[in-house]
Write a protein that holds these residues in place. Structure first.
Motif, PDB file in Angstrom:
ATOM      1  N   VAL A  28       0.830  -1.210   0.000  1.00  0.00           N
ATOM      2  CA  VAL A  28       0.000   0.000   0.000  1.00  0.00           C
ATOM      3  C   VAL A  28       0.862   1.256   0.000  1.00  0.00           C
ATOM      4  O   VAL A  28       0.452   2.299  -0.461  1.00  0.00           O
ATOM      5  CB  VAL A  28      -0.993   0.051   1.192  1.00  0.00           C
ATOM      6  CG1 VAL A  28      -2.027  -1.038   1.055  1.00  0.00           C
ATOM      7  CG2 VAL A  28      -0.281   0.000   2.535  1.00  0.00           C
ATOM      8  N   LYS A  29       2.047   1.137   0.583  1.00  0.00           N
ATOM      9  CA  LYS A  29       2.959   2.290   0.517  1.00  0.00           C
ATOM     10  C   LYS A  29       4.365   1.754   0.301  1.00  0.00           C
ATOM     11  O   LYS A  29       5.092   1.518   1.244  1.00  0.00           O
ATOM     12  CB  LYS A  29       2.877   3.139   1.783  1.00  0.00           C
ATOM     13  CG  LYS A  29       3.598   4.467   1.648  1.00  0.00           C
ATOM     14  CD  LYS A  29       3.234   5.429   2.759  1.00  0.00           C
ATOM     15  CE  LYS A  29       3.837   6.808   2.528  1.00  0.00           C
ATOM     16  NZ  LYS A  29       5.301   6.792   2.564  1.00  0.00           N
ATOM     17  N   LYS A  30       4.671   1.583  -0.951  1.00  0.00           N
ATOM     18  CA  LYS A  30       5.901   0.895  -1.305  1.00  0.00           C
ATOM     19  C   LYS A  30       7.127   1.526  -0.651  1.00  0.00           C
ATOM     20  O   LYS A  30       8.034   0.841  -0.218  1.00  0.00           O
ATOM     21  CB  LYS A  30       6.082   0.912  -2.822  1.00  0.00           C
ATOM     22  CG  LYS A  30       5.106   0.011  -3.539  1.00  0.00           C
ATOM     23  CD  LYS A  30       5.339   0.034  -5.024  1.00  0.00           C
ATOM     24  CE  LYS A  30       4.701   1.268  -5.642  1.00  0.00           C
ATOM     25  NZ  LYS A  30       4.681   1.202  -7.112  1.00  0.00           N
ATOM     26  N   SER A  31       7.116   2.846  -0.550  1.00  0.00           N
ATOM     27  CA  SER A  31       8.322   3.540  -0.113  1.00  0.00           C
ATOM     28  C   SER A  31       8.667   3.294   1.358  1.00  0.00           C
ATOM     29  O   SER A  31       9.772   3.578   1.783  1.00  0.00           O
ATOM     30  CB  SER A  31       8.169   5.039  -0.339  1.00  0.00           C
ATOM     31  OG  SER A  31       7.073   5.509   0.397  1.00  0.00           O
TER      32      SER A  31
END
Ligand code: 5GP
Ligand code: ZN
Length: 135
Positions: free
Chosen positions: A116-119
């Motif tokens: 959902v929030k790769k970073s």
């Protein structure tokens, strides 16, 4: 609650239910068999539910898994809840997503719901062996 889509799910859409929770197919499935499990009582998010309701949802997750295994034979599942607008919740009646997963349905499934929030996945550094940025 009046005006809430999930409080007004029709009887014929119901896949399974118990005393406090109901399961039905997602209208815009991300994969074949994508199912939602809600509380019968209108509560906005996971954190307004009581423990009996969460237990009922958990029991229903097992029932739904059996049904989906029979119907679609998936290779895995993502099970999860979006809580609040910042987390992507769009319908403010608690719902668990039960998403059947099929080998090859995305090129690189590594990370699952963490994508959902790769970073914020720290070890997905560029160039890491077997890693690299998710597509
Ligand atoms: P959220 O983004 O709030 O976690 O998920 C809402 C989900 O509800 C989405 O997966 C969306 O496809 C699904 N959905 C939206 N409207 C309807 C509807 O009228 N009926 C059903 N069964 N699912 C819906
Ligand atoms: Zn509702």
């Amino acid at each position: 609650m009046k005006g809430c889509i999930f409080c007004n799910i029709s009887e014929r859409e119901i896949m399974a239910e118990n005393e406090l929770a109901v399961a039905f197919y997602d209208k815009y499935p991300v994969n074949e068999g994508h199912t939602l499990i809600i509380t019968k009582r209108h509560v906005e998010t996971l954190f307004e539910a009581d423990l009996d309701e969460l237990a009922a949802i958990n029991r229903l997750i097992f029932d739904v898994k059996r049904l989906l295994d029979e119907r679609y034979g998936p290779d895995g599942y993502n099970v999860g809840v979006n809580v609040g607008e910042a987390a992507g919740q769009t319908i403010f009646h608690l719902h668990y997503h039960v998403i059947p997963r099929y080998l090859g349905d995305v090129a690189n499934p590594r990370g699952g719901i963490r994508r959902v929030k790769k970073s914020i996945i720290p070890y997905w550094a560029e160039g890491e062996k077997g890693g690299g940025r998710a597509p």
